[in-house]
Scaffold this motif. Sequence first.
Motif, PDB file in Angstrom:
ATOM      1  N   VAL B 162       0.841  -1.194   0.000  1.00  0.00           N
ATOM      2  CA  VAL B 162       0.000   0.000   0.000  1.00  0.00           C
ATOM      3  C   VAL B 162       0.881   1.252   0.000  1.00  0.00           C
ATOM      4  O   VAL B 162       0.640   2.203  -0.739  1.00  0.00           O
ATOM      5  CB  VAL B 162      -0.951  -0.008   1.219  1.00  0.00           C
ATOM      6  N   ALA B 163       1.944   1.216   0.817  1.00  0.00           N
ATOM      7  CA  ALA B 163       2.841   2.365   0.873  1.00  0.00           C
ATOM      8  C   ALA B 163       3.500   2.595  -0.479  1.00  0.00           C
ATOM      9  O   ALA B 163       3.641   3.741  -0.927  1.00  0.00           O
ATOM     10  CB  ALA B 163       3.903   2.148   1.944  1.00  0.00           C
ATOM     11  N   MET B 164       3.900   1.517  -1.171  1.00  0.00           N
ATOM     12  CA  MET B 164       4.514   1.648  -2.498  1.00  0.00           C
ATOM     13  C   MET B 164       3.512   2.241  -3.484  1.00  0.00           C
ATOM     14  O   MET B 164       3.852   3.124  -4.267  1.00  0.00           O
ATOM     15  CB  MET B 164       5.007   0.266  -2.970  1.00  0.00           C
ATOM     16  N   ILE B 165       2.257   1.786  -3.401  1.00  0.00           N
ATOM     17  CA  ILE B 165       1.225   2.303  -4.303  1.00  0.00           C
ATOM     18  C   ILE B 165       1.036   3.799  -4.075  1.00  0.00           C
ATOM     19  O   ILE B 165       1.004   4.588  -5.022  1.00  0.00           O
ATOM     20  CB  ILE B 165      -0.114   1.557  -4.092  1.00  0.00           C
ATOM     21  N   ILE B 166       0.960   4.196  -2.803  1.00  0.00           N
ATOM     22  CA  ILE B 166       0.748   5.610  -2.501  1.00  0.00           C
ATOM     23  C   ILE B 166       1.926   6.437  -3.005  1.00  0.00           C
ATOM     24  O   ILE B 166       1.747   7.483  -3.631  1.00  0.00           O
ATOM     25  CB  ILE B 166       0.547   5.849  -0.989  1.00  0.00           C
ATOM     26  N   SER B 167       3.156   5.939  -2.771  1.00  0.00           N
ATOM     27  CA  SER B 167       4.293   6.764  -3.186  1.00  0.00           C
ATOM     28  C   SER B 167       4.394   6.824  -4.706  1.00  0.00           C
ATOM     29  O   SER B 167       4.789   7.858  -5.256  1.00  0.00           O
ATOM     30  CB  SER B 167       5.597   6.294  -2.542  1.00  0.00           C
ATOM     31  N   LEU B 168       4.003   5.761  -5.411  1.00  0.00           N
ATOM     32  CA  LEU B 168       3.999   5.815  -6.879  1.00  0.00           C
ATOM     33  C   LEU B 168       2.932   6.784  -7.365  1.00  0.00           C
ATOM     34  O   LEU B 168       3.157   7.544  -8.309  1.00  0.00           O
ATOM     35  CB  LEU B 168       3.746   4.426  -7.479  1.00  0.00           C
ATOM     36  N   ALA B 169       1.760   6.759  -6.700  1.00  0.00           N
ATOM     37  CA  ALA B 169       0.687   7.676  -7.090  1.00  0.00           C
ATOM     38  C   ALA B 169       1.159   9.119  -6.929  1.00  0.00           C
ATOM     39  O   ALA B 169       0.976   9.949  -7.826  1.00  0.00           O
ATOM     40  CB  ALA B 169      -0.552   7.421  -6.250  1.00  0.00           C
TER      41      ALA B 169
END
Lengths: 274, 285
Positions: B162-169
């Motif tokens: 989830v953290a990776m998704i947020i930082s990519l977003a």
Amino acid sequence: MKNILEVKNLSYTYQGENAEALHDLSFSVPAGSYVAIVGHNGSGKSTLAKIIAGLCSYKKGKVTLFGEELNKNNLPALRKRMGLVFQNPDNQFVGSSVRDDIAFGLENRQVPSEKMDGIILEYATKVSMEKYLDHAPENLSGGQKQRVAIAGVLAMKPELIIYDEATSMLDPVGKKDILDITFGLREENPDLSVISITHDIEEALRADYVIVLNKGKLVLEGKPSEVFTHADTLKEIHLDAPFLMSLIDSLRKEGMDVPSDVDSLEKLEEYLCQ
Amino acid sequence: MASLTIGRYVPYNSFIHKMDPRAKLFALIVLMVAIFLPYPTYVMSFTIQGIIFLFGVFLLWRSHVSFFRVLKSLAALWIMVIFILIIYVLVPRTTNYPAFDINGFVIYWDSILEAARILLRLVLMIVLSMVLTSSTKPLDLTAALEWYLYPLKLIGFPSHIVAMIISLALRFIPTILDDVERIMKAQSSRGVDFENGHLGTKIKAIVSLIIPLFVSSFIRSDELANAMECRGYDPNAKRTRYRKLHFRAVDFVETFVVLAIFAGCLTLSIMQLDAYNAIWGITTL
């Protein structure tokens, strides 16, 4: 010399398509060489890159990387030994700053965080991006982003770097920067092999070996000075021979016996002045 | 596009910028709860909100957020102001403290006060969140969020993904905004009008923007996934961290100060203590 990559009778068809994207392709790349794979749009050169990187799984033929046949099980291990630089500078920039982007690969390799800063600085300096470490991708030019991508790949100490049209979206200055950096790297580390998939003929001219693809088939291969003298064949598949090679070709047609070791304007000038 | 930059990170070297993002996130949540606690009288609510507001202004000043930007984002609240006023004036009240009498239509004091209380809450929320977002890098905020989500890993929640998704977003917001601009220009040059026309034409114009945007975003995500895979990213594998969060002694002190404020508010709320009545014997609304 050991071959870093061997491709044997490779054929590939995309799912749901009839035409083969690659047809019975065979070639090999000796360790420490710079190989350019050129071809017009749709020649299958990007498909080839995807197969070598393990992004597409092939059924017919054999691809051997670093002496091991590529398959699903050894892919993660083989991937650690090579790095890819893709075409679009934006779509391979993972971190929110130059620093974080170079760190991304290191994090995946489980490099201890205390060592990262040193490594990041070292490789950013190699691509002269050390002044931009805290810049966000939106404040960098395409060429700078590609340089960061190269630094990210280099930080993993690969034996093979594959450029999948890495310079095709760049302006001439960016293009030249990337090429200069790459040739500089090879001078520093002669063991580094480079496979560059490109449609930039001038770049291919500087390579050790050139492979010309058309419609998934290998059309010509050999040293640039040999390959680019076949101006007619190249024209047929919509590739222009480099200026120097067209000149030599025309001179030969006029009946001049230009020797085959002439591969630069200087040498040609020398020959003509004799 | 400009409205999106209101909560943007502005680099400075203030103590708020240096504070651990986990402590900041915690402080924000705790203060927000303090704002929303029920207090016995309106005057008590206003007093506590006033104290937190002053604290918020102090934080804004120390974290170098420009007051102009705060006012600009507060100005966007005007629709809410009208909406809240209408709702609370129309809702019949139980107490009898009429403020105005407009031809027999009585507006009561507590309608006005209740509306004011809600508005103050909104203003405080915006002020406090602006302190957080303008003093914390999105990436640090994501890291803090991941830290708080960490216990959920026990029940199999993939907090690191989830953290990776947020930082990519977050990483791709500017890139996709560029796409929006480019597509808008391209479509305008083909005759699409994004500014004029009635609702139907406007919706059509927006569709001509959204579809190419989706297509380009999917291509981007596909290429990004390939690039990440080639660089050895495996969502389930163990990774080391480049950016580590450091909780320092100062962070403890700062968290303690915020907790002290919160504890005071909580006590007043639970005891339903009307301080004005208790100390000075004044009865207020």
